[in-house]
Design a protein around this motif. Structure first.
Motif, PDB file in Angstrom:
ATOM      1  N   ASP A 172      -6.483  -0.496  -9.037  1.00 62.26           N
ATOM      2  CA  ASP A 172      -5.468  -0.725  -8.209  1.00 62.26           C
ATOM      3  C   ASP A 172      -5.368  -2.140  -8.085  1.00 62.26           C
ATOM      4  OD1 ASP A 172      -3.462   0.943  -7.388  1.00 62.26           O
ATOM      5  OD2 ASP A 172      -5.197   2.067  -6.223  1.00 62.26           O
ATOM      6  N   ASP A 198      -9.535   5.349  -3.339  1.00 65.08           N
ATOM      7  CA  ASP A 198      -9.058   6.485  -4.461  1.00 65.08           C
ATOM      8  C   ASP A 198     -10.490   7.061  -4.860  1.00 65.08           C
ATOM      9  OD1 ASP A 198      -6.376   6.095  -5.292  1.00 65.08           O
ATOM     10  OD2 ASP A 198      -6.902   4.100  -5.964  1.00 65.08           O
ATOM     11  N   ARG A 208      -6.062  16.524  -8.158  1.00 65.18           N
ATOM     12  CA  ARG A 208      -4.849  17.038  -7.244  1.00 65.18           C
ATOM     13  C   ARG A 208      -4.129  18.298  -7.898  1.00 65.18           C
ATOM     14  NH1 ARG A 208      -1.460  11.255  -8.349  1.00 65.18           N
ATOM     15  NH2 ARG A 208      -2.800   9.773  -7.129  1.00 65.18           N
ATOM     16  N   ASP A 247      -5.725  10.443  -1.755  1.00 62.66           N
ATOM     17  CA  ASP A 247      -5.274   9.416  -0.548  1.00 62.66           C
ATOM     18  C   ASP A 247      -3.752   8.962  -0.326  1.00 62.66           C
ATOM     19  OD1 ASP A 247      -5.278   7.423  -3.048  1.00 62.66           O
ATOM     20  OD2 ASP A 247      -5.334   5.901  -1.614  1.00 62.66           O
ATOM     21  N   SER A 299      -1.629   6.573  -0.343  1.00 62.69           N
ATOM     22  CA  SER A 299      -1.035   5.035  -0.340  1.00 62.69           C
ATOM     23  C   SER A 299       0.409   5.027  -0.451  1.00 62.69           C
ATOM     24  CB  SER A 299      -1.707   4.592  -1.768  1.00 62.69           C
ATOM     25  OG  SER A 299      -1.235   5.527  -2.846  1.00 62.69           O
ATOM     26  N   ASP A 300       1.239   5.864  -0.885  1.00 61.15           N
ATOM     27  CA  ASP A 300       2.757   5.593  -1.038  1.00 61.15           C
ATOM     28  C   ASP A 300       3.176   6.117   0.294  1.00 61.15           C
ATOM     29  OD1 ASP A 300       2.480   4.287  -3.545  1.00 61.15           O
ATOM     30  OD2 ASP A 300       2.683   6.228  -4.386  1.00 61.15           O
ATOM     31  N   HIS A 333      -4.030   4.540   3.783  1.00 55.52           N
ATOM     32  CA  HIS A 333      -5.337   5.339   2.966  1.00 55.52           C
ATOM     33  C   HIS A 333      -5.837   6.423   3.692  1.00 55.52           C
ATOM     34  CE1 HIS A 333      -4.158   2.663  -0.526  1.00 55.52           C
ATOM     35  NE2 HIS A 333      -3.908   1.606   0.349  1.00 55.52           N
TER      36      HIS A 333
END
Ligand SMILES: Nc1ncnc2c1ncn2[C@@H]1O[C@H](COP(=O)(O)OP(=O)(O)OP(=O)(O)O)[C@@H](O)[C@H]1O
Ligand SMILES: Cc1ncc(C[n+]2csc(CCOP(=O)(O)O)c2C)c(N)n1
Ligand SMILES: [Mg+2]
Length: 394
Positions: A113, A142, A215, A277, A279-280, A332
């Motif tokens: 990242d 991550d 996922r 996680d 993140s967005d 996160h």
């Protein structure tokens, strides 16, 4: 230590007082010898590095007062890696063409990242030490979200030639201290010139014998749960963007996220069926699980009530604390699904359920956040952050 310059590429708290002015003195690199040491563990600062930093008056200056260009690539690298401790998993650390890291269970989890100045951080909003910590933390998260432990980080850095060495020193300190807190090493990287600071980190992780939590494997009827904070980083970003004083907790959370690293392996151990996680943004990231697993979820609004800290910031800003919780990125936190009936491990709280739908269309073409209902309804508006602006919430 830091002076408050208001202009130039290194404003505010990021500029060491001594690098604020132009250079009345010359930095002459004598002999720079950054040959790799036979090592793997701690190294001492390179005593072979001779830097004459005396000015015309003969007054001596520290290399920390120089710019990156004045010090040179190899001396800069040497400052970033010398005198640091490595964990047992680092068999060969920085200095050779590649590092060697122990991978005991025969598999390596790997992710990367990056942080780009202006896009992911501003030097007048965050100190370099905080930026270094954040870069490591988001990569560590991550690995945690796969159910693994970070073992090693590789740090690739681009920066302008006039970057003060003091800025890189602080960035490096942040990187190493966050990695050290995880028991992981910094085993290598790359240092190049660029127009702005770019920090790209690669992380290796160890599953310690367990399967990775993906996922794509959430199941109908599963419980949806989170560990860690939601919305705090977005609140901090809003406070900084508005130039507001106070709200120190959320501003700190934006500058340095605190992923609940240990909750990842704990969830894996408890039988988590999927994990990611945040993140967005919660809706966006759970949406990735829905798309990959071909499921829909329904989140319970009562379980996602903003706390008092968020409410106080939202009230003062006239902003929407619910939106921070649901769509704010960069905390996160970890989000996962667990089989129905499984007792959630410590640190995890239930926020919803995977629906018993059949024939749900998933895949990469699904809109961000699609499939994630809140209180039985599809939420309108952005689900979170997107790198190229589509559906971007802020
Ligand atoms: N340029 C690329 N080349 C190959 N794979 C990529 C590239 N960019 C992203 N990926 C992969 O795509 C997947 C999704 O990436 P994404 O960056 O959205 O996830 P993330 O790193 O978990 O989220 P975030 O970057 O918001 O923290 C990851 O498996 C990632 O490794
Ligand atoms: C100066 C500044 N402006 C905006 C933001 C907010 N922001 C940037 S990237 C991102 C999510 C992850 O993105 P990516 O997918 O690129 O990793 C968020 C919420 C910030 N941190 N700093
Ligand atoms: Mg990414």
């Amino acid at each position: 230590m830091y002076a408050c310059a208001t202009e130039g590429p290194f404003p505010a708290q990021c500029v060491a007082a001594s690098v604020e002015s132009r250079w009345p003195w010359s930095v002459v690199l004598g002999r720079v010898d950054s040959r790799p040491r036979p090592q793997g563990t701690a190294t001492e600062p390179d005593e072979r590095l001779v830097i004459d930093t005396s000015d015309s008056t003969g007054e001596s200056r520290s290399p920390a007062d120089a710019t990156v260009a004045e010090l040179g690539e190899f001396a800069v690298i040497d400052r970033a890696v010398s005198g640091r401790d490595q964990p047992d998993t680092t068999l060969l650390g920085p200095g050779d063409d590649a590092a060697v890291v122990r991978a005991t269970d025969g598999r390596v989890v790997v992710s990367s990242d990056m942080l780009v100045q202006g896009r992911h951080f501003r030097l007048d909003w965050s100190a370099p030490e905080q930026i270094g910590r954040k870069a490591v933390a988001q990569n560590g998260a991550d690995i945690a979200s796969m159910g693994a432990w970070p073992t090693a980080f590789l740090v690739s850095l681009g920066c302008p030639p006039d970057t003060p060495v003091a800025v890189l020193d602080a960035l490096t300190d942040g990187i190493w201290s966050e990695a050290e807190g995880l028991g992981a090493g910094v085993v290598g990287g790359d240092t190049v010139q660029s127009d702005q600071i770019v920090l790209s980190i690669t992380v290796l992780g160890d599953l310690r014998g367990r399967d990775a939590v993906l996922r794509s494997t959430a199941g109908a009827g599963d419980q949806v749960a989170v560990a860690g904070r939601l919305g705090w980083s977005a609140a901090g970003l809003a406070v900084l963007a508005a130039g507001l004083d106070g709200h120190a907790e959320v501003v700190a959370a934006h500058r340095v996220p605190e992923p609940p690293y240990g909750s990842g392996p704990v969830a894996a151990e408890a039988g988590a069926t999927s994990m990611t996680d945040v993140s967005d943004g919660l809706l966006a990231d759970l949406g990735h699980i829905c798309a990959a697993s071909g499921v829909r979820m329904d989140l319970d609004p009562a379980a996602l009530e903003p706390d008092q800290v968020l409410r106080a910031a939202a009230d003062e800003l006239g902003d929407d604390a619910d939106a921070w919780v649901l769509t704010g990125g960069e905390d996160h936190a970890l989000a996962a699904t667990f089989p129905p009936g499984v007792e959630l491990p410590d640190g995890w709280r239930r926020i919803g359920v995977v629906l018993n739908d059949t024939d749900v269309r998933g895949g990469a073409s699904a809109a961000v956040g699609a499939g994630v209902l809140v209180g039985g309804r599809e939420r309108t508006g952005a689900a979170g952050w997107e790198s190229f602006g589509r559906n971007r919430s802020r």
